[in-house]
Scaffold this active site. Sequence first.
Site, PDB file in Angstrom:
ATOM      1  CG  ASP A  43      -1.849   1.204   1.181  1.00  0.00           C
ATOM      2  OD1 ASP A  43      -2.842   1.124   0.431  1.00  0.00           O
ATOM      3  OD2 ASP A  43      -1.586   2.226   1.857  1.00  0.00           O
ATOM      4  CE1 TYR A  48       0.328   7.903   3.078  1.00  0.00           C
ATOM      5  CE2 TYR A  48       0.765   5.710   2.241  1.00  0.00           C
ATOM      6  CZ  TYR A  48      -0.093   6.620   2.820  1.00  0.00           C
ATOM      7  OH  TYR A  48      -1.372   6.228   3.146  1.00  0.00           O
ATOM      8  CE  LYS A  77      -3.728   4.671   0.223  1.00  0.00           C
ATOM      9  NZ  LYS A  77      -2.391   4.542   0.811  1.00  0.00           N
ATOM     10  CG  HIS A 110      -4.684   9.702   0.029  1.00  0.00           C
ATOM     11  ND1 HIS A 110      -3.317   9.659  -0.030  1.00  0.00           N
ATOM     12  CD2 HIS A 110      -5.009   9.214   1.240  1.00  0.00           C
ATOM     13  CE1 HIS A 110      -2.838   9.159   1.092  1.00  0.00           C
ATOM     14  NE2 HIS A 110      -3.857   8.884   1.894  1.00  0.00           N
TER      15      HIS A 110
HETATM   16  P1  NDP Z   1      -0.533   1.076  11.885  1.00  0.00           P
HETATM   17  O1  NDP Z   1      -1.785   0.970  12.675  1.00  0.00           O
HETATM   18  O2  NDP Z   1      -0.211   0.097  10.849  1.00  0.00           O
HETATM   19  O3  NDP Z   1       0.678   1.172  12.937  1.00  0.00           O
HETATM   20  C1  NDP Z   1       2.018   1.298  12.535  1.00  0.00           C
HETATM   21  C2  NDP Z   1       2.878   1.397  13.792  1.00  0.00           C
HETATM   22  O4  NDP Z   1       2.785   0.184  14.549  1.00  0.00           O
HETATM   23  C3  NDP Z   1       4.333   1.643  13.557  1.00  0.00           C
HETATM   24  O5  NDP Z   1       4.801   2.462  14.617  1.00  0.00           O
HETATM   25  C4  NDP Z   1       4.957   0.261  13.657  1.00  0.00           C
HETATM   26  O6  NDP Z   1       6.290   0.380  14.081  1.00  0.00           O
HETATM   27  C5  NDP Z   1       4.090  -0.361  14.738  1.00  0.00           C
HETATM   28  N1  NDP Z   1       3.939  -1.820  14.610  1.00  0.00           N
HETATM   29  C6  NDP Z   1       3.855  -2.548  13.466  1.00  0.00           C
HETATM   30  N2  NDP Z   1       3.652  -3.832  13.730  1.00  0.00           N
HETATM   31  C7  NDP Z   1       3.606  -3.943  15.086  1.00  0.00           C
HETATM   32  C8  NDP Z   1       3.420  -5.042  15.961  1.00  0.00           C
HETATM   33  N3  NDP Z   1       3.221  -6.273  15.520  1.00  0.00           N
HETATM   34  N4  NDP Z   1       3.433  -4.787  17.301  1.00  0.00           N
HETATM   35  C9  NDP Z   1       3.627  -3.532  17.764  1.00  0.00           C
HETATM   36  N5  NDP Z   1       3.812  -2.453  16.969  1.00  0.00           N
HETATM   37  C10 NDP Z   1       3.785  -2.658  15.639  1.00  0.00           C
HETATM   38  O7  NDP Z   1      -0.496   2.570  11.317  1.00  0.00           O
HETATM   39  P2  NDP Z   1      -0.581   3.343   9.949  1.00  0.00           P
HETATM   40  O8  NDP Z   1      -1.303   4.598  10.262  1.00  0.00           O
HETATM   41  O9  NDP Z   1       0.754   3.407   9.334  1.00  0.00           O
HETATM   42  O10 NDP Z   1      -1.568   2.482   9.015  1.00  0.00           O
HETATM   43  C11 NDP Z   1      -1.131   1.432   8.179  1.00  0.00           C
HETATM   44  C12 NDP Z   1      -1.106   1.844   6.716  1.00  0.00           C
HETATM   45  O11 NDP Z   1      -2.383   2.246   6.276  1.00  0.00           O
HETATM   46  C13 NDP Z   1      -0.241   3.085   6.424  1.00  0.00           C
HETATM   47  O12 NDP Z   1       1.136   2.826   6.530  1.00  0.00           O
HETATM   48  C14 NDP Z   1      -0.734   3.456   5.065  1.00  0.00           C
HETATM   49  O13 NDP Z   1      -0.187   2.592   4.089  1.00  0.00           O
HETATM   50  C15 NDP Z   1      -2.248   3.230   5.248  1.00  0.00           C
HETATM   51  N6  NDP Z   1      -2.958   4.465   5.674  1.00  0.00           N
HETATM   52  C16 NDP Z   1      -3.838   5.037   4.785  1.00  0.00           C
HETATM   53  C17 NDP Z   1      -4.505   6.197   5.102  1.00  0.00           C
HETATM   54  C18 NDP Z   1      -5.440   6.796   4.119  1.00  0.00           C
HETATM   55  O14 NDP Z   1      -5.842   7.963   4.294  1.00  0.00           O
HETATM   56  N7  NDP Z   1      -5.834   6.078   3.090  1.00  0.00           N
HETATM   57  C19 NDP Z   1      -4.327   6.873   6.406  1.00  0.00           C
HETATM   58  C20 NDP Z   1      -3.453   6.139   7.313  1.00  0.00           C
HETATM   59  C21 NDP Z   1      -2.822   4.986   6.946  1.00  0.00           C
HETATM   60  P3  NDP Z   1       7.534  -0.312  13.300  1.00  0.00           P
HETATM   61  O15 NDP Z   1       7.520   0.220  11.892  1.00  0.00           O
HETATM   62  O16 NDP Z   1       8.706   0.125  14.075  1.00  0.00           O
HETATM   63  O17 NDP Z   1       7.276  -1.784  13.361  1.00  0.00           O
END
Ligand code: NDP
Length: 317
Positions: A43, A48, A77, A110
């Site tokens: 994604d 980004y 997006k 988006h």
């Molecule tokens: P998430 O809910 O996926 O959380 C990501 C965070 O959780 C990071 O800090 C990561 O750290 C940590 N993490 C990942 N795996 C674990 C685990 N197993 N245990 C504990 N911590 C964990 O957040 P996002 O907001 O990034 O959402 C995911 C994706 O959705 C985005 O990256 C994007 O691609 C999409 N998105 C789309 C939006 C839209 O408007 N369409 C808006 C927001 C998000 P680390 O990297 O250090 O593991």
Amino acid sequence: MKKLEFQNGDKLPILGLGTWKSEPGEVRKAIVWAIEAGYRHLDCAKIYQNEKEVGEGIAIAIESGLVTRKDLFVTSKLWNNAHKAEQVRPALESTLKDLGLDYLDLYLVHWPLAFKSDVTFAKEPEDFHTYSEVPLGETWRAMQEVKSEGLAKHIGVSNFNQNKLNELKEVGGQQPEMNQVEMHPFLPQSGLVDYCKSHQILMTAYSPLGSPDSRSDKHENDPKLLSNPIVKEIATKHGATEGQVLIAWSITRDIAVIPKSTNKGRIKENFEASQLELDAEDLQKLRDIGISHRFVDGSFFTGDNSPYTLSDLWDDH
Ligand code: NDP
């Protein structure tokens, strides 16, 4: 790995890798680790600001023989500053160039709001276009064009509520095939899920772990999803991690899910959530979690300086 199916029979692996906030210098490796671990769904988004490096990761994986292009499902997006009809194709072409691809599997609008073309993040009233200047229907017709030209195999939207999806119905033609919205046990989006199901729109859950790395000071009092006691209890019961429980929750509901990680161990851990089966008791406990919260609240695009309101984004406003 479970797959969701588009109306033409194309398949989407239900679990993908998110890339928002995946830092330069980290995201290339993360993409390769993810593909090695078995992810086939990525994604991405123009905003980004890391699509070039994501593309380098994809190229490494393809060149080293891990996968072919057609094994992958890549989403990107359209950013809010390219909603005019004549801007959509060039925006998509720029994303394709950065990613090093000649088509996307899925291209999403988006957000349902438009900025002027020279603005990355609108702050002042003059930074925005209004709906009368750039109607959503104009953007959606241009999205239909890029699909018909084969630049995107599927098209959809993100952060669209039922009213906005109804507006696109009036445009006619190809309707959104996907709606990507925030979704997790604090925000199960049941009404929108029912609406999308009844209109053959697939859904993707973003911020499935509560987006802990996107918190600013403004959000320091937000409830914590990963350390919620109900989530912890279910994780302990299954010998799984809290993250895996949250990912499995979406998969059980037939909703695609795109946890972000740039950590090799967590990328693998999250992928293994596809093996975790939650039972009826777990799902009932998560339904009764008793907290309702939206982490990505959209307030950065609304308010006194914007022509848009939260009711343009969310059904419950
Ligand atoms: P998430 O809910 O996926 O959380 C990501 C965070 O959780 C990071 O800090 C990561 O750290 C940590 N993490 C990942 N795996 C674990 C685990 N197993 N245990 C504990 N911590 C964990 O957040 P996002 O907001 O990034 O959402 C995911 C994706 O959705 C985005 O990256 C994007 O691609 C999409 N998105 C789309 C939006 C839209 O408007 N369409 C808006 C927001 C998000 P680390 O990297 O250090 O593991």
